[in-house]
Design a protein around this motif. Sequence first.
Motif, short mmCIF file in Angstrom:
data_model
loop_
_atom_site.label_atom_id
_atom_site.label_comp_id
_atom_site.label_asym_id
_atom_site.label_seq_id
_atom_site.Cartn_x
_atom_site.Cartn_y
_atom_site.Cartn_z
N PRO A 84 0.82 -1.22 0.00
CA PRO A 84 0.00 0.00 0.00
C PRO A 84 0.85 1.27 0.00
O PRO A 84 0.50 2.26 -0.67
N SER A 85 1.97 1.26 0.73
CA SER A 85 2.84 2.43 0.75
C SER A 85 3.53 2.63 -0.59
O SER A 85 3.69 3.76 -1.07
N GLU A 86 3.92 1.52 -1.23
CA GLU A 86 4.53 1.62 -2.55
C GLU A 86 3.59 2.25 -3.56
O GLU A 86 4.01 3.07 -4.40
N ALA A 87 2.30 1.88 -3.49
CA ALA A 87 1.32 2.44 -4.42
C ALA A 87 1.20 3.96 -4.26
O ALA A 87 1.08 4.69 -5.25
N LYS A 88 1.27 4.45 -3.02
CA LYS A 88 1.21 5.90 -2.80
C LYS A 88 2.47 6.59 -3.30
O LYS A 88 2.41 7.64 -3.95
N LEU A 89 3.63 6.01 -3.02
CA LEU A 89 4.88 6.63 -3.42
C LEU A 89 5.06 6.63 -4.94
O LEU A 89 5.74 7.49 -5.49
N ALA A 90 4.44 5.67 -5.63
CA ALA A 90 4.55 5.61 -7.09
C ALA A 90 3.89 6.80 -7.77
O ALA A 90 4.16 7.07 -8.94
N THR A 91 3.04 7.53 -7.04
CA THR A 91 2.37 8.69 -7.63
C THR A 91 3.22 9.95 -7.58
O THR A 91 2.83 10.97 -8.15
N ILE A 92 4.37 9.90 -6.93
CA ILE A 92 5.23 11.07 -6.80
C ILE A 92 5.86 11.41 -8.15
O ILE A 92 6.40 10.53 -8.83
N LEU A 93 5.80 12.68 -8.54
CA LEU A 93 6.40 13.12 -9.78
C LEU A 93 7.91 12.87 -9.75
O LEU A 93 8.59 13.23 -8.79
N GLY A 94 8.42 12.24 -10.79
CA GLY A 94 9.85 11.95 -10.86
C GLY A 94 10.22 10.56 -10.41
O GLY A 94 11.39 10.19 -10.43
N VAL A 95 9.23 9.74 -10.05
CA VAL A 95 9.48 8.36 -9.64
C VAL A 95 9.08 7.43 -10.79
O VAL A 95 7.93 7.44 -11.23
N ASP A 96 10.04 6.65 -11.28
CA ASP A 96 9.76 5.70 -12.36
C ASP A 96 9.42 4.31 -11.82
O ASP A 96 8.46 3.69 -12.25
#
Length: 400
Positions: free
Chosen positions: A317-329
């Motif tokens: 669940p935390s990975e899914a939120k962090l994946a939305t950060i601009l600049g994260v591939d």
Amino acid sequence: MEQMTSLPCLRPSRTSRLLHCGSAIDHPYVERSTGGRVTTIRPTPVRPSLLRILECLWSGAPFCVTNGADVDYDDDPDVIHSQSSGSTGAPKRIRRHASSWTASFEQNKDLFGITSSDRSVILGSLDSSLSLYALCEGLHQGITVDVVSGEKPAVQKTALQDATILYATPTQARVALNQPFQNLRVIAIGGGHLDDKTRAAIKQNAPNARVVEFYGAAETSFVTMSDDNTPAGSVGSPYPFVQIEIRNADKNGIGEVWVKSPYLFDGYASPELGQTRTDGSWVTVGEIGALRDGYLYLMGRSDRMFTVADRNYFPEPSEAKLATILGVDHIAILPRSNDIRGAVPIILYQGDIAPDQMQDAARQLLNADAPKKAFRLSTFPLTLSGKPDIAALRGMVDRL
């Protein structure tokens, strides 16, 4: 529950057309197989691979598309060997009968109103179960299927201009659907979580498409289906004719996700089951979750859970939120040993954002669950389906 019927073999429809980068591949005329040695097919070169897959589909000969070792044993007709993504370990070879796939072919034909005028595009490698499924489904349903696996983005995007149907992983969708595609009317996402940023981009560039996300595994095939009406945080409601049970639940209703359906695999080609267990006609692949108001919510896989200060930590669940950060591939959260807390979560990612900015963003999005360290990788290992290769990443943790 209403009864369903399915055709027992994967034989393509005579109205189907198979293309490789727009160039037609003729259907072969072969005799019906009675079983025998499993045909091992390499995913590349793609055109010869497609010819051999077509021969097996028409004859019913058992086959396996793999870059691994040759399959050196016999099997029954109309049996497919595919492989899991291998995100948490070595890919497992999955054995299933054709009827477990044709059952869902018929469901999707009705769900999406598929006709012979539709056209789909295959972006991923043919040894990916999602790509192989999409290929077999399209041919069985009598549509045109254009395979552009391994081609440059420009070639894939040219093929997509004429496509009406696309099966893709979230990573494939992010790369391919970054320009307008007016003809797409169904985009089915599988093989990973579709984050809000990618969903919004898809909606903008494919405004006429119905975007659905399937949750499942190579072992279970379809389990749930979600769309724009699905509650936030849920992976959807059960796919037609799927039953879901939560077993060994805690006081919050969170427990093991067990599935029963016509779409399940027959077993592994090797005896190693890993997190997968069976109970009669029910199976679990080790997912932890809860059912609320008919919708399934996932915490993560039991083999990815780790303990931080005596508390179970599910990174997905935390990975899914962090994946939305601009600049994260690409991103993953892994445990690192700690003498006091047992383990602490750390972030491994690839992208333009600096590590200190990543940590600041993580604190804002995750609060107390935020990892304290972030490490930017120049090369981020991925599986064939475009998901983080957790096994490879685990091997990197102690060297950071």
